[in-house]
Design a protein around this motif. Sequence first.
Motif, PDB file in Angstrom:
ATOM      1  N   LEU A 160       0.835  -1.202   0.000  1.00  6.38           N
ATOM      2  CA  LEU A 160       0.000   0.000   0.000  1.00  6.38           C
ATOM      3  C   LEU A 160       0.867   1.249   0.000  1.00  6.38           C
ATOM      4  N   ARG A 161       1.918   1.228   0.815  1.00  6.68           N
ATOM      5  CA  ARG A 161       2.825   2.385   0.854  1.00  6.68           C
ATOM      6  C   ARG A 161       3.569   2.530  -0.472  1.00  6.68           C
ATOM      7  N   GLU A 162       3.976   1.405  -1.061  1.00  6.66           N
ATOM      8  CA  GLU A 162       4.677   1.465  -2.343  1.00  6.66           C
ATOM      9  C   GLU A 162       3.806   2.071  -3.435  1.00  6.66           C
ATOM     10  N   LEU A 163       2.516   1.771  -3.366  1.00  9.88           N
ATOM     11  CA  LEU A 163       1.584   2.237  -4.399  1.00  9.88           C
ATOM     12  C   LEU A 163       1.003   3.607  -4.089  1.00  9.88           C
ATOM     13  N   GLY A 164       1.400   4.191  -2.958  1.00 12.21           N
ATOM     14  CA  GLY A 164       0.898   5.519  -2.604  1.00 12.21           C
ATOM     15  C   GLY A 164      -0.554   5.512  -2.178  1.00 12.21           C
ATOM     16  N   GLY A 165      -1.014   4.400  -1.628  1.00 11.39           N
ATOM     17  CA  GLY A 165      -2.413   4.303  -1.208  1.00 11.39           C
ATOM     18  C   GLY A 165      -2.579   4.428   0.293  1.00 11.39           C
ATOM     19  N   THR A 166      -3.797   4.348   0.719  1.00  5.05           N
ATOM     20  CA  THR A 166      -4.168   4.395   2.133  1.00  5.05           C
ATOM     21  C   THR A 166      -5.184   3.291   2.391  1.00  5.05           C
ATOM     22  N   PRO A 167      -5.407   2.932   3.645  1.00  5.01           N
ATOM     23  CA  PRO A 167      -6.451   1.935   3.915  1.00  5.01           C
ATOM     24  C   PRO A 167      -7.800   2.314   3.323  1.00  5.01           C
ATOM     25  N   ARG A 168      -8.142   3.593   3.385  1.00  6.44           N
ATOM     26  CA  ARG A 168      -9.425   4.015   2.817  1.00  6.44           C
ATOM     27  C   ARG A 168      -9.454   3.794   1.312  1.00  6.44           C
ATOM     28  N   LYS A 169      -8.330   4.122   0.632  1.00  2.67           N
ATOM     29  CA  LYS A 169      -8.252   3.886  -0.807  1.00  2.67           C
ATOM     30  C   LYS A 169      -8.352   2.394  -1.114  1.00  2.67           C
ATOM     31  N   ALA A 170      -7.684   1.581  -0.281  1.00  5.99           N
ATOM     32  CA  ALA A 170      -7.652   0.138  -0.528  1.00  5.99           C
ATOM     33  C   ALA A 170      -9.027  -0.495  -0.407  1.00  5.99           C
ATOM     34  N   LEU A 171      -9.939   0.150   0.341  1.00 11.59           N
ATOM     35  CA  LEU A 171     -11.299  -0.387   0.471  1.00 11.59           C
ATOM     36  C   LEU A 171     -12.200   0.035  -0.679  1.00 11.59           C
ATOM     37  N   GLU A 172     -11.683   0.886  -1.561  1.00 11.58           N
ATOM     38  CA  GLU A 172     -12.432   1.239  -2.779  1.00 11.58           C
ATOM     39  C   GLU A 172     -12.136   0.165  -3.824  1.00 11.58           C
ATOM     40  N   PRO A 173     -13.128  -0.590  -4.261  1.00  7.83           N
ATOM     41  CA  PRO A 173     -12.866  -1.733  -5.161  1.00  7.83           C
ATOM     42  C   PRO A 173     -12.158  -1.364  -6.459  1.00  7.83           C
ATOM     43  N   GLU A 174     -12.501  -0.229  -7.055  1.00 11.50           N
ATOM     44  CA  GLU A 174     -11.864   0.161  -8.315  1.00 11.50           C
ATOM     45  C   GLU A 174     -10.376   0.404  -8.107  1.00 11.50           C
ATOM     46  N   TRP A 175     -10.028   1.147  -7.059  1.00  8.36           N
ATOM     47  CA  TRP A 175      -8.611   1.422  -6.789  1.00  8.36           C
ATOM     48  C   TRP A 175      -7.878   0.129  -6.473  1.00  8.36           C
ATOM     49  N   ASN A 176      -8.485  -0.737  -5.695  1.00  5.33           N
ATOM     50  CA  ASN A 176      -7.848  -1.980  -5.288  1.00  5.33           C
ATOM     51  C   ASN A 176      -7.562  -2.873  -6.484  1.00  5.33           C
ATOM     52  N   ILE A 177      -8.527  -3.001  -7.357  1.00  2.49           N
ATOM     53  CA  ILE A 177      -8.356  -3.866  -8.533  1.00  2.49           C
ATOM     54  C   ILE A 177      -7.279  -3.300  -9.455  1.00  2.49           C
TER      55      ILE A 177
END
Length: 365
Positions: free
Chosen positions: A320-337
């Motif tokens: 998640l840190r490598e991809l510049g994301g956050t837990p909130r972003k990771a729970l968004e299905p589009e961003w996660n996929i």
Amino acid sequence: MTATVDPERFAAFLRSLKERSGLSYEALAQRTGSSRSSLHRYCSGSFVPPDYGPVHRFALICGASPTELRELHRLWAVADMSRMRDAGEGAGEGKAEGESKSPEAVGSPARTDVTEPVPTAVVDAAPTATGTGTAAAAAAAVNPWRRRALPILGLCLLLLVAGGTWMTLATRQRAAAEDADDGRLLFSAACAEPVGMGQHDTCVEEVQRLLAAAGADISVDSSFGPQTLRRVTAFQVLHDLDPDGVVGTETKRALYAPKARVRSWSPKKVRQRIRQVFAEDPDHAVAIADCQSFLDPLHILPNTNGTRNWGVFQISDTRLRELGGTPRKALEPEWNIQAAHRLWERAGDFGDWPYCERAYTESSS
């Protein structure tokens, strides 16, 4: 908290860890070095082990996180105290009658080395070595005033203390009134403590009911297990709270006034989107995601090292840190996929998900 409830909460926590691990009592017994019957007694609540060591090994093998290990140790300590309290009932009876009493309590002779006070009237009337008749008269006039002033000063001091106490109580009552039992069960005396993993009571049922009202897909069964832990953590992330998975004061307030819906894409929609994004190998990608999260965008899994995996493809904190994301972003299905697709493109395979990749390979062969 009653002695009966303490071991039950401890046992419920152990059962939830066992169910999550998917291991049988036989397999756990072989890995922990404890007997199968002992582990069964721990999980049923019929026996609380006097030593925490077997419990700790059990939890580690079941994949408990550091937070869960701390909570388990607390529950064990409370349950062990209940066990010791039950075993010691009646042991101290009669002790109070046999205890020695202080000399004052048994009528010891009064001390004779204390100087007896001189009556005030005698002091007032006694002549001084250096004083004059005028000074003596002045002293005689002042002393009665002092005798009247002291009770008044004492009364004033008492009123000040009473007033300060009243103001303190009033302040506490006003603060408590903000979270008073106005129909909100989680703020009642019955649910005064934080609600967490392994608990099984009406407080958990209220948490589950409020989560369901906020849109969460959750069973209302009064048992705080892995499913409730995941939904509570997701709720906290969506409300910018500390995602510790424990329902404390701030989470309780948010549950009664939710600002975000704990609802996401259906498994069918997740499957369709994965096939579109992973057009190069759609079946494989869907199988990996299904293995990782059951296609649940709000799936959160704690690891034994304190980290967590998030969302559809269970992206780790490190990734998640490598991809510049956050837990909130990771729970968004589009961003996660999309993030999972970037990881797949970078590696050229599904090596970021070794367990599910191995399972997919074995099932295909």
